[in-house]
Design a protein around this motif. Structure first.
Motif, PDB file in Angstrom:
ATOM      1  N   SER A 192       3.546  31.609  54.507  1.00  0.00           N
ATOM      2  CA  SER A 192       3.866  30.192  54.695  1.00  0.00           C
ATOM      3  C   SER A 192       4.733  29.951  55.929  1.00  0.00           C
ATOM      4  O   SER A 192       4.771  28.852  56.475  1.00  0.00           O
ATOM      5  CB  SER A 192       4.571  29.649  53.452  1.00  0.00           C
ATOM      6  OG  SER A 192       5.846  30.246  53.301  1.00  0.00           O
ATOM      7  N   LEU A 196       3.365  35.614  49.949  1.00  0.00           N
ATOM      8  CA  LEU A 196       3.051  34.204  50.134  1.00  0.00           C
ATOM      9  C   LEU A 196       4.135  33.487  50.929  1.00  0.00           C
ATOM     10  O   LEU A 196       3.845  32.598  51.737  1.00  0.00           O
ATOM     11  CB  LEU A 196       2.865  33.536  48.768  1.00  0.00           C
ATOM     12  CG  LEU A 196       1.637  33.989  47.967  1.00  0.00           C
ATOM     13  CD1 LEU A 196       1.636  33.385  46.588  1.00  0.00           C
ATOM     14  CD2 LEU A 196       0.343  33.646  48.711  1.00  0.00           C
ATOM     15  N   MET A 197       5.393  33.894  50.718  1.00  0.00           N
ATOM     16  CA  MET A 197       6.486  33.307  51.486  1.00  0.00           C
ATOM     17  C   MET A 197       6.373  33.649  52.969  1.00  0.00           C
ATOM     18  O   MET A 197       6.582  32.796  53.830  1.00  0.00           O
ATOM     19  CB  MET A 197       7.833  33.790  50.923  1.00  0.00           C
ATOM     20  CG  MET A 197       8.215  33.156  49.602  1.00  0.00           C
ATOM     21  SD  MET A 197       9.732  33.877  48.899  1.00  0.00           S
ATOM     22  CE  MET A 197      10.927  33.425  50.162  1.00  0.00           C
ATOM     23  N   SER A 211       4.031  40.910  40.893  1.00  0.00           N
ATOM     24  CA  SER A 211       4.279  39.460  40.997  1.00  0.00           C
ATOM     25  C   SER A 211       5.319  39.169  42.070  1.00  0.00           C
ATOM     26  O   SER A 211       5.162  38.238  42.872  1.00  0.00           O
ATOM     27  CB  SER A 211       4.756  38.899  39.656  1.00  0.00           C
ATOM     28  OG  SER A 211       3.760  39.039  38.682  1.00  0.00           O
ATOM     29  N   ILE A 212       6.375  39.960  42.093  1.00  0.00           N
ATOM     30  CA  ILE A 212       7.428  39.781  43.099  1.00  0.00           C
ATOM     31  C   ILE A 212       6.881  40.044  44.502  1.00  0.00           C
ATOM     32  O   ILE A 212       7.159  39.306  45.448  1.00  0.00           O
ATOM     33  CB  ILE A 212       8.624  40.712  42.804  1.00  0.00           C
ATOM     34  CG1 ILE A 212       9.316  40.275  41.502  1.00  0.00           C
ATOM     35  CG2 ILE A 212       9.617  40.718  43.956  1.00  0.00           C
ATOM     36  CD1 ILE A 212      10.340  41.265  40.985  1.00  0.00           C
ATOM     37  N   GLU A 219       5.565  43.037  36.726  1.00  0.00           N
ATOM     38  CA  GLU A 219       6.520  42.162  37.412  1.00  0.00           C
ATOM     39  C   GLU A 219       6.683  42.582  38.876  1.00  0.00           C
ATOM     40  O   GLU A 219       6.858  41.733  39.755  1.00  0.00           O
ATOM     41  CB  GLU A 219       7.878  42.219  36.698  1.00  0.00           C
ATOM     42  CG  GLU A 219       8.916  41.256  37.277  1.00  0.00           C
ATOM     43  CD  GLU A 219      10.248  41.325  36.548  1.00  0.00           C
ATOM     44  OE1 GLU A 219      11.192  40.645  36.993  1.00  0.00           O
ATOM     45  OE2 GLU A 219      10.346  42.076  35.562  1.00  0.00           O
ATOM     46  N   VAL A 232       3.787  39.730  45.514  1.00  0.00           N
ATOM     47  CA  VAL A 232       2.884  38.633  45.883  1.00  0.00           C
ATOM     48  C   VAL A 232       3.683  37.415  46.348  1.00  0.00           C
ATOM     49  O   VAL A 232       3.336  36.771  47.341  1.00  0.00           O
ATOM     50  CB  VAL A 232       1.968  38.258  44.697  1.00  0.00           C
ATOM     51  CG1 VAL A 232       1.232  36.946  44.985  1.00  0.00           C
ATOM     52  CG2 VAL A 232       0.961  39.363  44.437  1.00  0.00           C
ATOM     53  N   GLN A 233       4.754  37.110  45.635  1.00  0.00           N
ATOM     54  CA  GLN A 233       5.604  35.987  46.023  1.00  0.00           C
ATOM     55  C   GLN A 233       6.179  36.183  47.431  1.00  0.00           C
ATOM     56  O   GLN A 233       6.198  35.256  48.244  1.00  0.00           O
ATOM     57  CB  GLN A 233       6.737  35.817  45.014  1.00  0.00           C
ATOM     58  CG  GLN A 233       6.287  35.285  43.665  1.00  0.00           C
ATOM     59  CD  GLN A 233       7.370  35.346  42.604  1.00  0.00           C
ATOM     60  OE1 GLN A 233       8.544  35.554  42.921  1.00  0.00           O
ATOM     61  NE2 GLN A 233       6.992  35.182  41.349  1.00  0.00           N
ATOM     62  N   LYS A 234       6.615  37.400  47.714  1.00  0.00           N
ATOM     63  CA  LYS A 234       7.146  37.700  49.049  1.00  0.00           C
ATOM     64  C   LYS A 234       6.055  37.550  50.107  1.00  0.00           C
ATOM     65  O   LYS A 234       6.300  37.038  51.204  1.00  0.00           O
ATOM     66  CB  LYS A 234       7.722  39.122  49.076  1.00  0.00           C
ATOM     67  CG  LYS A 234       9.024  39.280  48.301  1.00  0.00           C
ATOM     68  CD  LYS A 234       9.521  40.708  48.380  1.00  0.00           C
ATOM     69  CE  LYS A 234      10.848  40.873  47.633  1.00  0.00           C
ATOM     70  NZ  LYS A 234      11.308  42.294  47.635  1.00  0.00           N
TER      71      LYS A 234
END
Length: 247
Positions: free
Chosen positions: A245, A241-242, A234-235, A231, A237-239
């Motif tokens: 963007s 990608l944010m 995953s967190i 997890e 990676v999300q950060k």
């Protein structure tokens, strides 16, 4: 061309050439470095190999945007590159021309000699990214820095300046950045050293470390597989990608 190769008077120079990406290592960099080192290992015209980079960064670490596309293939490419460094039989000198992050900060320990610009910084944000130590740093950092300092660097992401890295023995010498090009030119005088004698002496030294490094490399990637399925990763990676963007 992500890697620039030159050869002169017994000295091979390898420069990472992705300054627009702060020299982040992507699949092409990993595979090209592996191919070059494995090929040059059998070329006895080369006595000394110099590794450095173009621009202000030595490396900003792993290029997450490409490695996330197929993590298994990316991990294998990194593991193979580390093994190529471990097995390289000739003198390998690293000149850290700027900030070294992640794999950029760890692969230097696989070189025989490390010099650094006074602008260099060593940064290992593995836990922050939900990842694990790599480039055999789970052994080499405690061995070189001492366990307490290494743990502070690897777990708490303490950044080392070039002078601190030199004081701890990670770097042999700190070079004023304005003198770096001339310093690299001067290293070419070592191209006249006997290739056979370099190989004999390096083999004698590496007999103490090669199995430790190889075992360490394999073990780190087993842990890395666990990290990638976690997890925490995953967190992270999300950060990532944010942030991407918003650029």
């Amino acid at each position: 061309m992500v890697i620039i190769e030159t050869f002169k008077n017994g000295v091979k120079t390898i420069k990472v050439n992705r300054p627009w990406k702060k020299n982040a290592f992507n699949m092409e960099v990993y595979k090209t470095l592996t191919t070059i080192l494995n090929k040059d290992a059998n070329n006895d015209k080369i006595a000394v190999t110099l590794l450095t980079a173009v621009g202000d960064y030595f490396s900003s670490g792993n290029d997450m945007s490409t490695s996330m596309q197929d993590p298994d293939i990316a991990m294998k490419a990194v593991e193979d590159m580390v093994e190529a460094f471990i097995n390289y039989p000739k003198l390998l000198i690293c000149i850290v021309n700027g900030t070294a992050i992640g794999i950029g900060a760890t692969l230097v320990t696989l070189c025989d000699i490390v010099y650094a610009s006074d602008r260099a910084v060593f940064d290992t944000p593995f836990l922050k990214l939900g990842l694990c130590v790599e480039g055999t740093s789970s052994f080499s950092y405690p061995f070189i820095l001492g366990r307490s300092v290494a743990s502070e660097v690897l777990f708490l992401n303490r950044k080392l300046t070039a002078q601190e890295a030199c004081n701890y023995g990670l770097v042999s010498r700190v070079i004023p950045h304005s003198e770096l090009d001339e310093f690299i030119k001067d290293l070419h005088k070592y191209g006249t050293l006997s290739v056979d004698n370099i190989k004999r002496n390096k083999a004698a030294i590496m007999e103490n470390f090669k199995k430790i490094y190889s075992d360490c490399n394999k073990r780190e990637f087993e842990v890395l597989k666990e990290c990638i399925n976690s997890e925490d990763f995953s967190i992270a990676v999300q950060k990532f990608l944010m942030r991407k963007s918003k650029l």
